[in-house]
Design an enzyme around this catalytic site. Structure first.
Site, PDB file in Angstrom:
ATOM      1  CG  ASP A  33      -1.712  -1.291   1.368  1.00 25.96           C
ATOM      2  OD1 ASP A  33      -2.022  -1.903   0.328  1.00 25.96           O
ATOM      3  OD2 ASP A  33      -2.006  -1.687   2.509  1.00 25.96           O
TER       4      ASP A  33
ATOM      5  CD  GLU B  21      -8.682  -3.372  -1.289  1.00 24.54           C
ATOM      6  OE1 GLU B  21      -9.390  -3.624  -0.299  1.00 24.54           O
ATOM      7  OE2 GLU B  21      -7.616  -3.962  -1.528  1.00 24.54           O
TER       8      GLU B  21
END
Length: 344
Positions: free
Chosen positions: A45, A216
C-alpha cells in the site's frame, strides 16, 4: 487488504475514452537518472508525496505509521524509517494500521489511515482515521489524533482531493458482501458534510477475482484538460489478478452525482506475466517538473501465488497523457529493469 496485458509492442486502447497501457521505456540518455523496481523488498500500500525537493514514502506497517524521506527515490532503501505514530492499546484505532497516506492541506500535514477496534479486527469495526501536524516538516512537530472520519458505513482506504473550490473524501465502504466506492464533501480535513454517495460497485468480472467483490484504494488523478479520474484497486488483494480500475468524470461534472462517473470495462494496470509481476494495485500519484511529469506508485509481487503478504513491494513508473487528456498507464516493469527516475 492484508491487502494480461497485451504484448509490449501493442498499446491496449481501452473503451474508456482512449486510456491505454504502454511500457515506459528505459531512458536512452546515459545522463538521465534511473531507478529499478521494486524500490524496497517490502512495502504494501505505498504512498509517495513530492513536496519541495523531497520525497516522502509511507506504506502499511500494521502496528504503526512510519515515513521515509529522501531526495532520490532510487535510493529509498537507504532512507531510514521515522515512526511518527503508534496506536493506543485500546480503542477504535488500536489494530491493523493500514494504508497511510499523507496530504498537505491548509498549511498542515494530515495522514489518513485505516484501523480497527481492539478485540474486533473485522470489517464491522474498521474505519478511516486522521492525524494532524502543524509543522512544516512532517518528521518534526507533534502529530495530533483527530479521530475517525464520520463515514456512513464502515470501511477503509480514505483519500482526499480538491475540485471546484471544494474538498472531497473518497473511501472504500463495506456494503453487504461488497466493497464499494463512496464520496462525500468535507467541512474540514477530518469531518464529512452531508451527501455521501456510492459512485461505483464491483459489477465487472475483473473486480470479482479471488472470491470477493471488492473496490478499494481509490486515488484521485487530475487530468490536464480538467477531467477527473479515480483509480482504484479491484478484486481481493490475495489474487494474482488484483488490478487497477479507473473512473472518469468529464470537466465540470458534479462528483456527488454517480452518473457523472464512467467506469473502464477492463483494468488499466494489471499483472504482467511476461515481466513476472502479479497482484498490482493500491496506487497513488505524484508529479514532478512543475507538474509536467506524472508518476504512479503501486505495489506488486515478483512471481505468482504470493498473495497478500509482506512480499508486496513498491514500484514507481512514469505516466503519460494522450492528446485528448486521458491517462496512459505503464506496463509493470520487470524487477531490475532501468527506468526514468523522478527528479526533485
Amino acid at each position: 487488504m492484508i491487502r494480461a496485458l497485451a504484448p509490449l509492442t501493442l498499446a491496449v486502447v481501452l473503451a474508456l475514452g482512449g486510456c491505454k497501457a504502454s511500457e515506459t521505456a528505459a531512458p536512452t540518455d546515459a545522463a538521465t537518472p534511473t531507478l529499478t523496481n521494486p524500490l524496497l523488498s517490502s512495502g504494501p500500500d505505498p504512498w509517495v508525496v513530492h513536496h519541495g525537493k523531497t520525497f516522502y514514502f509511507l506504506g502499511t506497517k500494521g502496528d504503526r505509521i512510519a515515513i521515509r524521506q529522501t531526495d532520490d527515490l532510487s535510493k529509498l532503501a537507504d532512507a531510514p524509517e521515522h515512526t511518527i505514530w503508534t496506536p493506543p492499546a485500546k480503542g477504535p484505532n488500536a489494530v491493523s494500521i493500514w494504508a497511510p497516506e499523507m496530504h498537505r492541506l491548509d498549511g498542515k500535514w494530515y495522514v489518513y489511515y485505516t484501523a480497527a477496534q481492539d478485540g474486533h479486527d473485522d470489517d464491522a469495526h474498521r474505519g478511516v482515521f486522521v492525524l494532524e501536524n502543524a509543522s512544516a516538516d512532517p518528521l518534526k512537530g507533534e502529530w495530533t489524533d483527530r479521530g475517525q472520519v464520520n463515514t456512513k458505513l464502515t470501511g477503509l482506504d480514505g483519500t482526499v482531493f480538491e475540485h471546484g473550490g471544494k474538498r472531497w473524501f473518497v473511501y472504500s465502504a463495506y456494503d453487504g458482501p461488497d466493497s464499494v466506492l463512496a464520496i462525500a464533501p468535507m467541512t474540514n480535513p477530518w469531518t464529512l458534510g452531508p451527501g455521501e454517495t456510492v459512485i461505483a460497485r464491483p459489477d465487472q468480472p475483473f473486480e470479482r477475482q479471488g472470491g470477493r467483490q471488492i473496490l478499494e484504494g481509490p486515488e484521485f488523478l487530475a487530468g490536464p484538460k480538467g477531467d477527473l479520474f479515480l483509480a482504484y484497486s479491484a478484486s481481493a488483494c490475495w489474487s494474482d489478478d488484483y488490478a487497477l480500475g479507473l473512473l472518469h468524470a468529464k470537466p465540470g461534472s458534479d462528483p456527488l452525482n454517480a452518473a457523472s462517473w464512467t467506469k473502464s470495462p477492463r483494468p488499466v494496470l494489471a499483472k504482467s506475466p511476461e515481466n513476472n509481476v502479479y497482484g498490482t494495485g493500491h496506487n497513488g500519484f505524484f508529479t514532478t517538473d512543475g507538474g509536467r511529469k506524472t508518476w504512479i506508485v503501486y505495489h506488486g509481487n515478483d512471481g505468482a501465488g504470493k498473495k497478500c503478504t509482506e512480499t508486496r513491494s513498491p514500484r514507481v513508473q512514469r505516466m503519460e497523457w494522450s492528446a485528448d487528456g486521458m491517462p496512459v498507464f505503464p506496463v509493470p516493469s520487470r524487477a531490475g529493469a532501468p527506468l526514468e527516475a523522478p527528479q526533485p
